[in-house]
Design a protein around this motif. Structure first.
Motif, mmCIF file in Angstrom:
data_model
loop_
_atom_site.group_PDB
_atom_site.id
_atom_site.type_symbol
_atom_site.label_atom_id
_atom_site.label_comp_id
_atom_site.label_asym_id
_atom_site.label_seq_id
_atom_site.Cartn_x
_atom_site.Cartn_y
_atom_site.Cartn_z
ATOM 1 N N THR A 170 71.992 -21.554 -15.754
ATOM 2 C CA THR A 170 73.404 -21.640 -15.382
ATOM 3 C C THR A 170 73.633 -20.868 -14.102
ATOM 4 O O THR A 170 73.225 -19.718 -13.980
ATOM 5 C CB THR A 170 74.297 -21.060 -16.495
ATOM 6 O OG1 THR A 170 73.985 -21.706 -17.736
ATOM 7 C CG2 THR A 170 75.769 -21.280 -16.184
ATOM 8 N N ILE A 171 74.266 -21.532 -13.146
ATOM 9 C CA ILE A 171 74.512 -20.932 -11.838
ATOM 10 C C ILE A 171 75.970 -20.508 -11.734
ATOM 11 O O ILE A 171 76.883 -21.300 -11.992
ATOM 12 C CB ILE A 171 74.188 -21.917 -10.698
ATOM 13 C CG1 ILE A 171 72.744 -22.432 -10.820
ATOM 14 C CG2 ILE A 171 74.439 -21.265 -9.344
ATOM 15 C CD1 ILE A 171 71.690 -21.368 -10.675
ATOM 16 N N TYR A 172 76.182 -19.241 -11.367
ATOM 17 C CA TYR A 172 77.526 -18.726 -11.159
ATOM 18 C C TYR A 172 77.694 -18.397 -9.673
ATOM 19 O O TYR A 172 77.145 -17.396 -9.198
ATOM 20 C CB TYR A 172 77.763 -17.461 -11.981
ATOM 21 C CG TYR A 172 77.626 -17.645 -13.471
ATOM 22 C CD1 TYR A 172 78.708 -18.043 -14.250
ATOM 23 C CD2 TYR A 172 76.405 -17.406 -14.102
ATOM 24 C CE1 TYR A 172 78.578 -18.199 -15.630
ATOM 25 C CE2 TYR A 172 76.272 -17.573 -15.474
ATOM 26 C CZ TYR A 172 77.359 -17.970 -16.229
ATOM 27 O OH TYR A 172 77.231 -18.133 -17.584
ATOM 28 N N PRO A 173 78.423 -19.219 -8.914
ATOM 29 C CA PRO A 173 78.651 -18.899 -7.499
ATOM 30 C C PRO A 173 79.376 -17.564 -7.361
ATOM 31 O O PRO A 173 80.180 -17.184 -8.222
ATOM 32 C CB PRO A 173 79.528 -20.061 -7.006
ATOM 33 C CG PRO A 173 79.284 -21.166 -7.982
ATOM 34 C CD PRO A 173 79.047 -20.489 -9.305
ATOM 35 N N GLN A 228 80.392 -10.675 -8.068
ATOM 36 C CA GLN A 228 81.443 -10.622 -7.059
ATOM 37 C C GLN A 228 80.876 -10.666 -5.644
ATOM 38 O O GLN A 228 81.582 -10.979 -4.697
ATOM 39 C CB GLN A 228 82.274 -9.345 -7.228
ATOM 40 C CG GLN A 228 83.030 -9.315 -8.543
ATOM 41 C CD GLN A 228 84.140 -8.303 -8.506
ATOM 42 O OE1 GLN A 228 85.193 -8.525 -7.922
ATOM 43 N NE2 GLN A 228 83.887 -7.160 -9.115
ATOM 44 N N PHE A 229 79.557 -10.366 -5.518
ATOM 45 C CA PHE A 229 78.960 -10.256 -4.203
ATOM 46 C C PHE A 229 77.802 -11.222 -3.979
ATOM 47 O O PHE A 229 77.402 -11.441 -2.840
ATOM 48 C CB PHE A 229 78.453 -8.825 -3.995
ATOM 49 C CG PHE A 229 79.503 -7.785 -4.269
ATOM 50 C CD1 PHE A 229 80.471 -7.501 -3.336
ATOM 51 C CD2 PHE A 229 79.541 -7.134 -5.488
ATOM 52 C CE1 PHE A 229 81.451 -6.565 -3.600
ATOM 53 C CE2 PHE A 229 80.514 -6.191 -5.755
ATOM 54 C CZ PHE A 229 81.491 -5.914 -4.813
ATOM 55 N N THR A 230 77.281 -11.781 -5.062
ATOM 56 C CA THR A 230 76.120 -12.654 -4.914
ATOM 57 C C THR A 230 76.090 -13.703 -6.015
ATOM 58 O O THR A 230 76.649 -13.507 -7.096
ATOM 59 C CB THR A 230 74.814 -11.834 -4.955
ATOM 60 O OG1 THR A 230 73.696 -12.678 -4.694
ATOM 61 C CG2 THR A 230 74.617 -11.157 -6.304
ATOM 62 N N LEU A 231 75.454 -14.831 -5.723
ATOM 63 C CA LEU A 231 75.247 -15.873 -6.726
ATOM 64 C C LEU A 231 74.379 -15.337 -7.857
ATOM 65 O O LEU A 231 73.435 -14.576 -7.618
ATOM 66 C CB LEU A 231 74.588 -17.072 -6.059
ATOM 67 C CG LEU A 231 74.160 -18.266 -6.930
ATOM 68 C CD1 LEU A 231 74.301 -19.559 -6.134
ATOM 69 C CD2 LEU A 231 72.712 -18.109 -7.419
ATOM 70 N N ILE A 232 74.694 -15.725 -9.091
ATOM 71 C CA ILE A 232 73.904 -15.340 -10.263
ATOM 72 C C ILE A 232 73.290 -16.590 -10.885
ATOM 73 O O ILE A 232 73.999 -17.559 -11.185
ATOM 74 C CB ILE A 232 74.770 -14.625 -11.324
ATOM 75 C CG1 ILE A 232 75.342 -13.320 -10.764
ATOM 76 C CG2 ILE A 232 73.950 -14.353 -12.587
ATOM 77 C CD1 ILE A 232 74.344 -12.231 -10.507
ATOM 78 N N ALA A 288 78.368 -6.948 -18.247
ATOM 79 C CA ALA A 288 79.178 -6.223 -17.267
ATOM 80 C C ALA A 288 78.452 -6.106 -15.934
ATOM 81 O O ALA A 288 79.055 -6.227 -14.869
ATOM 82 C CB ALA A 288 79.517 -4.841 -17.806
ATOM 83 N N GLN A 289 77.131 -5.852 -15.989
ATOM 84 C CA GLN A 289 76.361 -5.757 -14.756
ATOM 85 C C GLN A 289 76.398 -7.092 -14.005
ATOM 86 O O GLN A 289 76.606 -7.135 -12.796
ATOM 87 C CB GLN A 289 74.912 -5.372 -15.061
ATOM 88 C CG GLN A 289 74.056 -5.219 -13.797
ATOM 89 C CD GLN A 289 72.578 -5.261 -14.101
ATOM 90 O OE1 GLN A 289 72.114 -6.169 -14.785
ATOM 91 N NE2 GLN A 289 71.841 -4.287 -13.592
ATOM 92 N N LYS A 290 76.227 -8.193 -14.730
ATOM 93 C CA LYS A 290 76.258 -9.514 -14.095
ATOM 94 C C LYS A 290 77.620 -9.782 -13.471
ATOM 95 O O LYS A 290 77.719 -10.343 -12.374
ATOM 96 C CB LYS A 290 75.937 -10.600 -15.126
ATOM 97 C CG LYS A 290 74.531 -10.554 -15.674
ATOM 98 C CD LYS A 290 74.333 -11.637 -16.722
ATOM 99 C CE LYS A 290 72.972 -11.545 -17.381
ATOM 100 N NZ LYS A 290 72.817 -12.548 -18.460
ATOM 101 N N GLU A 291 78.671 -9.381 -14.175
ATOM 102 C CA GLU A 291 80.020 -9.640 -13.676
ATOM 103 C C GLU A 291 80.295 -8.874 -12.392
ATOM 104 O O GLU A 291 80.911 -9.397 -11.463
ATOM 105 C CB GLU A 291 81.055 -9.277 -14.742
ATOM 106 C CG GLU A 291 82.478 -9.643 -14.356
ATOM 107 C CD GLU A 291 83.445 -9.446 -15.503
ATOM 108 O OE1 GLU A 291 84.640 -9.237 -15.212
ATOM 109 O OE2 GLU A 291 83.022 -9.499 -16.672
#
Length: 241
Positions: free
Chosen positions: A160-163, A147-151, A140-143
């Motif tokens: 794994t990169i999440y834009p 919304q505001f930064t790349l993970i 949940a914290q990652k999600e």
């Protein structure tokens, strides 16, 4: 007097496979919390009907989020989507504001008597801030942060990169959780867009957070009340809210 129970929790909603109604179809045991989104309502629906003695009441319709008990019958044409709730964190404070519209219909007679007259419409906009705590290791914290930064997520074998991607969030917030027969539980379906977020430095297993939100009125927000009943004693009945 406030009933006993745990409250002030924020849950993430995930929609599961829809349950289609038909001859002998009932809602199963084991669906935790018992919240459903109405997908369709049949012509001869078996879903609970409104109390017509209460002014302004209407029947459930597609899109509504409601609480239903195990054993509730679903007739042909009825279809409901089970909502799986995953605990995100504990909510310590929620500010919630609503804005409505009014139209000035003042007449000369009103002005002569020293007053103005208005017509009003339902509240159209909602916004506020949620403050609470989240598990620092949670998805949940990652999600929220995503919304505001790349993970960049390194699990020891893969990276794994999440834009960054802003998307709507669908939450359920417990204002009063209780499983005691006869008491009334109170929950709020809370679909929002997150406008901004702030988190303190990591603590021991929990992290303070707050985010500003705008209410997503197109996703049927609302407060849900239901009286807890003994489902064993009422087995075989249609159940309902």
């Amino acid at each position: 007097m406030k009933p006993g129970g745990k409250d002030g929790r924020l849950y993430k909603i995930k929609e599961l496979a829809a349950i289609q109604g038909g001859s002998g179809v009932t809602l199963p045991e084991g669906h935790k919390f018992g919240f459903y989104r109405i997908k369709s309502v049949g012509t001869n629906s078996a879903l609970p009907q409104p109390d017509l003695t209460k002014e302004g009441a209407r029947a459930v319709r597609a899109g509504d989020v409601v609480h239903l008990w195990p054993g509730q019958s679903l007739a042909s044409g009825d279809s409901v989507i089970p909502l799986e709730l995953t605990l995100i964190g504990f909510v310590s404070d929620v500010s919630n504001s609503r804005n409505g519209n009014k139209t000035d219909i003042t007449t000369q007679e009103n002005l002569e008597s020293g007053v103005r007259e208005y017509t009003v419409s339902p509240f159209t906009e909602g916004s506020g801030t949620i403050n609470g705590m989240v598990d620092v290791d949670s998805e949940a914290q990652k999600e929220l942060l995503n919304q505001f930064t790349l993970i960049a997520d390194d699990d020891g074998e893969h990276i794994t990169i999440y834009p960054a991607k802003q998307k709507k969030q669908d939450y359920m917030m417990s204002r009063r959780e209780t499983e005691i027969t006869g008491e009334v539980a109170m929950w709020e379906h809370f679909p929002v867009t997150v406008d901004s977020i702030a988190m303190d430095k990591p603590l021991d297993g929990a992290q303070n957070f707050n985010f500003n939100y705008s209410l997503d009125g197109g996703n049927n927000p609302g407060v849900i009340y239901y009286k807890v009943k003994d489902t064993q004693a009422s087995s075989g009945s249609n159940g309902g809210d």
